[in-house]
Scaffold this motif. Structure first.
Motif, PDB file in Angstrom:
ATOM      1  N   GLY A 155       0.794  -1.222   0.000  1.00 13.20           N
ATOM      2  CA  GLY A 155       0.000   0.000   0.000  1.00 13.20           C
ATOM      3  C   GLY A 155       0.821   1.264   0.000  1.00 13.20           C
ATOM      4  O   GLY A 155       0.310   2.344   0.302  1.00 13.20           O
ATOM      5  N   GLY A 156       2.092   1.156  -0.354  1.00 18.68           N
ATOM      6  CA  GLY A 156       2.975   2.322  -0.318  1.00 18.68           C
ATOM      7  C   GLY A 156       3.112   3.035  -1.643  1.00 18.68           C
ATOM      8  O   GLY A 156       3.972   3.910  -1.783  1.00 18.68           O
ATOM      9  N   GLY A 157       2.318   2.640  -2.634  1.00 15.90           N
ATOM     10  CA  GLY A 157       2.390   3.305  -3.933  1.00 15.90           C
ATOM     11  C   GLY A 157       3.704   3.089  -4.644  1.00 15.90           C
ATOM     12  O   GLY A 157       4.156   3.950  -5.401  1.00 15.90           O
ATOM     13  N   GLY A 158       4.331   1.942  -4.409  1.00 21.25           N
ATOM     14  CA  GLY A 158       5.603   1.644  -5.038  1.00 21.25           C
ATOM     15  C   GLY A 158       6.814   2.111  -4.260  1.00 21.25           C
ATOM     16  O   GLY A 158       7.957   1.821  -4.654  1.00 21.25           O
ATOM     17  N   LEU A 159       6.616   2.843  -3.178  1.00 21.76           N
ATOM     18  CA  LEU A 159       7.737   3.299  -2.365  1.00 21.76           C
ATOM     19  C   LEU A 159       8.258   2.172  -1.491  1.00 21.76           C
ATOM     20  O   LEU A 159       7.525   1.256  -1.108  1.00 21.76           O
ATOM     21  N   ARG A 160       9.545   2.255  -1.182  1.00 27.34           N
ATOM     22  CA  ARG A 160      10.205   1.254  -0.353  1.00 27.34           C
ATOM     23  C   ARG A 160      10.594   1.875   0.981  1.00 27.34           C
ATOM     24  O   ARG A 160      10.612   3.097   1.139  1.00 27.34           O
ATOM     25  N   ALA A 161      10.947   1.023   1.937  1.00 23.83           N
ATOM     26  CA  ALA A 161      11.389   1.529   3.237  1.00 23.83           C
ATOM     27  C   ALA A 161      12.629   2.405   3.087  1.00 23.83           C
ATOM     28  O   ALA A 161      12.775   3.412   3.773  1.00 23.83           O
ATOM     29  N   ILE A 162      13.516   2.040   2.162  1.00 19.04           N
ATOM     30  CA  ILE A 162      14.744   2.812   1.980  1.00 19.04           C
ATOM     31  C   ILE A 162      14.447   4.224   1.475  1.00 19.04           C
ATOM     32  O   ILE A 162      15.185   5.168   1.756  1.00 19.04           O
ATOM     33  N   ASP A 163      13.341   4.388   0.727  1.00 21.69           N
ATOM     34  CA  ASP A 163      12.980   5.720   0.242  1.00 21.69           C
ATOM     35  C   ASP A 163      12.664   6.648   1.414  1.00 21.69           C
ATOM     36  O   ASP A 163      13.034   7.826   1.402  1.00 21.69           O
TER      37      ASP A 163
END
Length: 244
Positions: free
Chosen positions: A46-54
């Motif tokens: 559910g992050g819209g393609g974002l990762r934790a590292i972003d």
């Protein structure tokens, strides 16, 4: 002032600990987060393609700001007080105020280089996306730098030695990077902790920078919070500053 700045830059470069803390620590933290902790490079549900590292990149920038303003800068001024440099310069045309300004200038350049190195590494190493609103992101970082340098000036104003300044700065450093989201960056932070962090200078900077970077909602209170920390800290530092 040019001569003092050149001397301060040389002294900074001759201090391996200061160089590491200022220039390399943020990039090292990014590398450890990206390539050591499992799942950091995977898209969040559910992050819209974002990762934790972003979400960790703004935290790395906050670490760079804190390491320079809270540990390196106060330690340098504490060493000058301990060895009598400030007292001696106070009776010369150089004046101790130029020492302080030279330290600020070197600190700002070191910060700019540290952030640039971290962003270049993130861009090459794991394809970091560029800020959605780069001008706003730059203004947020500038506000955070001013607030944290003001807090660093408060430590520098009273520390009688480099070791005392570094000890106090290290305690403040740990608290600041916690509120910045070092262990729980961005939206991963619980709502209660996120609310508390939003009224701290580094927490406000990191949350606002995340919003500006990835197109989130940004509250104008962010700049109010950073200003509310910067002005009293700077005025108090001027009031209690000891030249000897």
């Amino acid at each position: 002032l040019r001569a003092m700045t050149r001397v301060e830059a040389l002294l900074f470069l001759r201090n391996p600990t200061a160089v590491f803390m200022a220039l390399l620590l943020p990039t090292l933290l990014l590398a450890l987060q990206a390539f050591v902790i499992p799942g950091t490079l995977a898209p969040l549900p559910g992050g819209g393609g974002l990762r934790a590292i972003d979400y960790f990149v703004p935290v790395a920038i906050a670490v760079a700001v804190t390491s320079v303003s809270i540990t390196n800068y106060p330690s340098a001024i504490g060493a000058y007080r301990e060895t009598g440099v400030l007292r001696r310069l106070g009776v010369t045309p150089v004046g101790p105020h130029r020492v302080l300004l030279a330290n600020w200038m070197v600190s700002v350049v070191a910060l700019a280089i540290a952030i640039l190195i971290a962003l270049m590494f993130a861009r090459i190493g794991f394809h970091l996306t560029l800020p959605a609103r780069p001008g706003l992101a730059l203004a947020i970082v500038a506000g955070g730098v001013i607030a944290m340098m003001a807090l660093g000036s408060l430590i520098a104003a009273v520390a009688s030695s480099a070791q005392i300044a570094y000890g106090i700065g290290l305690l403040v450093f740990m608290g600041c990077i916690f509120t910045a989201g070092m262990w729980t960056p961005g939206p991963l932070m619980p709502d209660e902790l996120r609310m508390v962090s939003s009224v701290t200078p580094l927490g406000a900077m990191t949350q606002a920078l995340t919003a500006a970077w990835y197109g989130g909602e940004l509250s104008p209170l962010t700049f109010v919070v950073m200003l509310a920390w910067a002005v009293p800290a700077a005025l108090l530092a001027l009031r209690v500053f000891r030249w000897a």
